[in-house]
Design a protein around this motif. Structure first.
Motif, mmCIF file in Angstrom:
data_model
loop_
_atom_site.group_PDB
_atom_site.id
_atom_site.type_symbol
_atom_site.label_atom_id
_atom_site.label_comp_id
_atom_site.label_asym_id
_atom_site.label_seq_id
_atom_site.Cartn_x
_atom_site.Cartn_y
_atom_site.Cartn_z
ATOM 1 N N LEU A 96 -11.219 69.296 10.441
ATOM 2 C CA LEU A 96 -11.679 68.900 9.108
ATOM 3 C C LEU A 96 -10.927 67.670 8.614
ATOM 4 O O LEU A 96 -11.524 66.769 8.011
ATOM 5 C CB LEU A 96 -11.490 70.064 8.141
ATOM 6 N N SER A 97 -9.617 67.618 8.874
ATOM 7 C CA SER A 97 -8.844 66.440 8.466
ATOM 8 C C SER A 97 -9.338 65.190 9.181
ATOM 9 O O SER A 97 -9.477 64.126 8.568
ATOM 10 C CB SER A 97 -7.363 66.674 8.752
ATOM 11 N N ARG A 98 -9.615 65.327 10.476
ATOM 12 C CA ARG A 98 -10.136 64.165 11.216
ATOM 13 C C ARG A 98 -11.498 63.733 10.689
ATOM 14 O O ARG A 98 -11.767 62.538 10.547
ATOM 15 C CB ARG A 98 -10.225 64.496 12.719
ATOM 16 N N LEU A 99 -12.351 64.697 10.385
ATOM 17 C CA LEU A 99 -13.671 64.361 9.857
ATOM 18 C C LEU A 99 -13.575 63.702 8.491
ATOM 19 O O LEU A 99 -14.316 62.754 8.195
ATOM 20 C CB LEU A 99 -14.531 65.625 9.777
ATOM 21 N N GLN A 100 -12.657 64.175 7.637
ATOM 22 C CA GLN A 100 -12.475 63.555 6.333
ATOM 23 C C GLN A 100 -11.973 62.119 6.478
ATOM 24 O O GLN A 100 -12.416 61.220 5.747
ATOM 25 C CB GLN A 100 -11.511 64.385 5.493
ATOM 26 N N THR A 101 -11.045 61.912 7.426
ATOM 27 C CA THR A 101 -10.542 60.559 7.658
ATOM 28 C C THR A 101 -11.654 59.641 8.156
ATOM 29 O O THR A 101 -11.816 58.506 7.684
ATOM 30 C CB THR A 101 -9.398 60.588 8.678
ATOM 31 N N GLN A 103 -14.844 60.046 7.682
ATOM 32 C CA GLN A 103 -15.800 59.836 6.600
ATOM 33 C C GLN A 103 -15.300 58.785 5.627
ATOM 34 O O GLN A 103 -16.069 57.926 5.164
ATOM 35 C CB GLN A 103 -16.049 61.163 5.874
ATOM 36 N N ARG A 104 -13.998 58.829 5.299
ATOM 37 C CA ARG A 104 -13.445 57.831 4.388
ATOM 38 C C ARG A 104 -13.521 56.433 5.003
ATOM 39 O O ARG A 104 -13.876 55.459 4.317
ATOM 40 C CB ARG A 104 -12.003 58.201 4.052
ATOM 41 N N GLU A 105 -13.189 56.332 6.299
ATOM 42 C CA GLU A 105 -13.254 55.025 6.950
ATOM 43 C C GLU A 105 -14.698 54.528 7.033
ATOM 44 O O GLU A 105 -14.964 53.336 6.854
ATOM 45 C CB GLU A 105 -12.646 55.115 8.347
ATOM 46 N N LEU A 106 -15.630 55.440 7.288
ATOM 47 C CA LEU A 106 -17.038 55.040 7.337
ATOM 48 C C LEU A 106 -17.510 54.547 5.980
ATOM 49 O O LEU A 106 -18.251 53.553 5.888
ATOM 50 C CB LEU A 106 -17.891 56.221 7.802
ATOM 51 N N ASP A 107 -17.073 55.207 4.919
ATOM 52 C CA ASP A 107 -17.443 54.747 3.574
ATOM 53 C C ASP A 107 -16.873 53.361 3.298
ATOM 54 O O ASP A 107 -17.541 52.518 2.686
ATOM 55 C CB ASP A 107 -16.939 55.743 2.525
ATOM 56 N N GLU A 108 -15.632 53.117 3.738
ATOM 57 C CA GLU A 108 -15.028 51.799 3.541
ATOM 58 C C GLU A 108 -15.834 50.716 4.266
ATOM 59 O O GLU A 108 -16.120 49.649 3.709
ATOM 60 C CB GLU A 108 -13.588 51.795 4.046
ATOM 61 N N VAL A 109 -16.197 51.013 5.523
ATOM 62 C CA VAL A 109 -16.955 50.024 6.301
ATOM 63 C C VAL A 109 -18.309 49.760 5.659
ATOM 64 O O VAL A 109 -18.774 48.616 5.579
ATOM 65 C CB VAL A 109 -17.112 50.510 7.756
ATOM 66 N N ARG A 110 -18.965 50.811 5.178
ATOM 67 C CA ARG A 110 -20.267 50.628 4.524
ATOM 68 C C ARG A 110 -20.139 49.774 3.270
ATOM 69 O O ARG A 110 -20.969 48.888 3.014
ATOM 70 C CB ARG A 110 -20.864 51.987 4.185
ATOM 71 N N LYS A 111 -19.112 50.048 2.470
ATOM 72 C CA LYS A 111 -18.922 49.250 1.257
ATOM 73 C C LYS A 111 -18.628 47.796 1.596
ATOM 74 O O LYS A 111 -19.138 46.877 0.940
ATOM 75 C CB LYS A 111 -17.787 49.842 0.424
ATOM 76 N N LEU A 112 -17.796 47.578 2.627
ATOM 77 C CA LEU A 112 -17.477 46.204 3.014
ATOM 78 C C LEU A 112 -18.719 45.471 3.509
ATOM 79 O O LEU A 112 -18.924 44.295 3.202
ATOM 80 C CB LEU A 112 -16.391 46.204 4.087
ATOM 81 N N ASN A 113 -19.543 46.162 4.299
ATOM 82 C CA ASN A 113 -20.784 45.527 4.748
ATOM 83 C C ASN A 113 -21.713 45.236 3.579
ATOM 84 O O ASN A 113 -22.460 44.257 3.594
ATOM 85 C CB ASN A 113 -21.495 46.433 5.757
ATOM 86 N N GLY A 114 -21.645 46.094 2.553
ATOM 87 C CA GLY A 114 -22.484 45.874 1.390
ATOM 88 C C GLY A 114 -22.064 44.670 0.571
ATOM 89 O O GLY A 114 -22.916 43.942 0.048
ATOM 90 N N ILE A 115 -20.738 44.462 0.447
ATOM 91 C CA ILE A 115 -20.260 43.339 -0.369
ATOM 92 C C ILE A 115 -20.085 42.067 0.439
ATOM 93 O O ILE A 115 -19.862 41.002 -0.137
ATOM 94 C CB ILE A 115 -18.920 43.697 -1.052
ATOM 95 N N LYS A 116 -20.195 42.164 1.759
ATOM 96 C CA LYS A 116 -20.008 40.968 2.584
ATOM 97 C C LYS A 116 -21.055 39.915 2.258
ATOM 98 O O LYS A 116 -20.763 38.709 2.249
ATOM 99 C CB LYS A 116 -20.079 41.357 4.067
ATOM 100 N N SER A 117 -22.272 40.356 1.988
ATOM 101 C CA SER A 117 -23.350 39.409 1.703
ATOM 102 C C SER A 117 -23.234 38.781 0.327
ATOM 103 O O SER A 117 -23.916 37.800 0.035
ATOM 104 C CB SER A 117 -24.702 40.121 1.830
#
Length: 301
Positions: A96-101, A103-117
Motif C-alpha cells: 500500500l505504501s508503494r502504491l501510494q508513492t 500514485q503521488r508521483e503519477l499525479d505529479e507527472v500528470r500535473k506537470l504535463n498539464g502545465i507544460k503547455s
C-alpha cells in the motif's frame, strides 16, 4: 467332574442339565415376551440409567484426552494463522505504501504535463537524484545536464509553483538551488494588488523584505513572479503570505511567507527554457542635411 464324590452341600438343587434347560427356556421366553410384548423395555431403561454414571466415568479419561488434543491442535493452528496474517498484513502495508508513492508521483507527472503547455518557452521534465551535500544550503541534483542543453539560470518549477533555478550544469546532471536557500532572491509581486517586492530565502523558508508599512498586503495573499528580472517568467506562483507584522517605529513591515512548491519533497519538476528577451530595436538612420554649397552632410542627432 465327579459328582459322586462331591460333598453333599455342593450337590444341592437340580442337576446341571436341568439348570441349562431352564436357563434356555427362560431366555427364549424373555426373548419372545420382549419381542412381542416389550417386557424388558423398562428393565433395560432402569439398567441403562443405573449404569450411566459408570459409563461416564469409564469414558471420561478418553474424552478428556480428546479435548486436550483438540485444544492443543486449535491453539497451534491459531498461532500459525495469526503469524501468517501478521506477515500478510506487513506485506499489504508495504504494498500500500508503494502504491501510494506511485500514485503521488503519477499525479505529479500528470500535473506537470498539464502545465507544460502553458509556458511558451521550451520546458523539460527532470527527476531529483539526490540533495546537495552541504547541510547549510538547499540544493538538489537533477538527472539532466548539458546533454539536455540546460544552462545556469534557467528557472525550475513543479506542479505547485517555483522551486528555484539551475545554478550549475554538468554533462549529465545539474544543480538546482531552491528558493529557500539563503542566497536566493526572486523578484515577485502580490497577485491581488500588483505590488512589487523581493522574496528572500533565509535557509529553510522565504520572506518578503523592505516593503513599507503602508504596503497593501495581508495574510493569505498569493505571491507570484513579477517577470521584471529577465530570468523568471511572470505569473509563476511562489509563496503565500502567512503573517504581516507592522510595528510602530519600524520603517518596513515584517512579512512571513511559506513556499507553495514542494521544496522538500518534490521528485519531478520542469526546467523552463531561457526567457527570450525582446529583439533590439533597429538603429535610427542618420539624418542627411544639405550644406549651402549643395553638398550633403550627415548630422548626428
Amino acid at each position: 467332574m465327579d459328582f459322586a464324590n462331591t460333598p453333599s452341600f455342593f450337590r444341592s438343587g437340580p442337576p446341571p442339565g436341568a439348570r441349562l434347560a431352564m436357563a434356555v427356556a427362560a431366555s427364549v421366553a424373555l426373548l419372545v415376551g420382549d419381542s412381542y410384548f416389550g417386557l424388558m423395555e423398562q428393565a433395560r431403561e432402569a439398567t441403562s440409567l443405573a449404569l450411566y454414571p459408570v459409563q461416564r466415568a469409564v469414558n471420561m479419561p478418553a474424552q478428556a484426552m480428546r479435548h486436550v488434543s483438540d485444544f492443543l491442535s486449535s491453539q497451534t493452528e491459531l498461532k500459525q494463522e495469526n503469524t501468517a496474517l501478521r506477515v500478510r498484513q506487513l506485506e499489504m502495508s508495504a504494498q500500500l505504501s508503494r502504491l501510494q508513492t506511485l500514485q503521488r508521483e503519477l499525479d505529479e507527472v500528470r500535473k506537470l504535463n498539464g502545465i507544460k503547455s502553458s509556458y511558451h518557452q521550451q520546458a523539460q521534465m527532470a527527476e531529483t537524484l539526490y540533495t546537495g551535500r552541504d547541510p547549510f544550503s538547499y540544493k538538489i541534483i537533477i538527472d539532466k545536464g548539458s546533454d539536455a542543453n540546460l544552462k545556469a539560470g534557467q528557472p525550475v518549477v513543479d506542479a505547485s509553483g517555483l522551486l528555484g533555478q539551475v545554478t550549475r550544469v554538468q554533462p549529465l546532471t545539474a544543480e538546482v538551488t531552491l528558493v529557500i536557500d539563503k542566497n536566493q532572491m526572486v523578484p515577485v509581486m502580490v497577485a491581488r494588488t500588483g505590488q512589487r517586492a523581493i522574496l528572500y530565502g533565509y535557509g529553510g523558508g522565504v520572506e518578503i523584505r523592505y516593503l513599507p508599512q503602508s504596503a497593501d498586503i495581508k495574510d493569505g495573499d498569493h505571491i507570484v513572479t513579477s517577470g521584471v528580472d529577465g530570468v523568471y517568467p511572470a505569473g509563476i506562483p511562489v509563496a503565500r503570505v502567512t503573517r504581516v507584522e507592522r510595528n510602530q517605529g519600524a520603517t518596513f513591515a515584517r512579512i512571513a511567507t511559506s513556499p507553495l512548491a514542494g521544496v522538500q519533497q518534490t521528485r519531478y519538476m520542469l526546467v523552463l527554457g531561457e526567457k527570450q528577451a525582446p529583439p533590439r530595436p533597429p538603429e535610427p538612420a542618420p539624418i542627411v542635411k544639405k550644406s549651402r554649397g549643395g553638398k550633403k552632410a550627415a548630422a548626428e542627432e
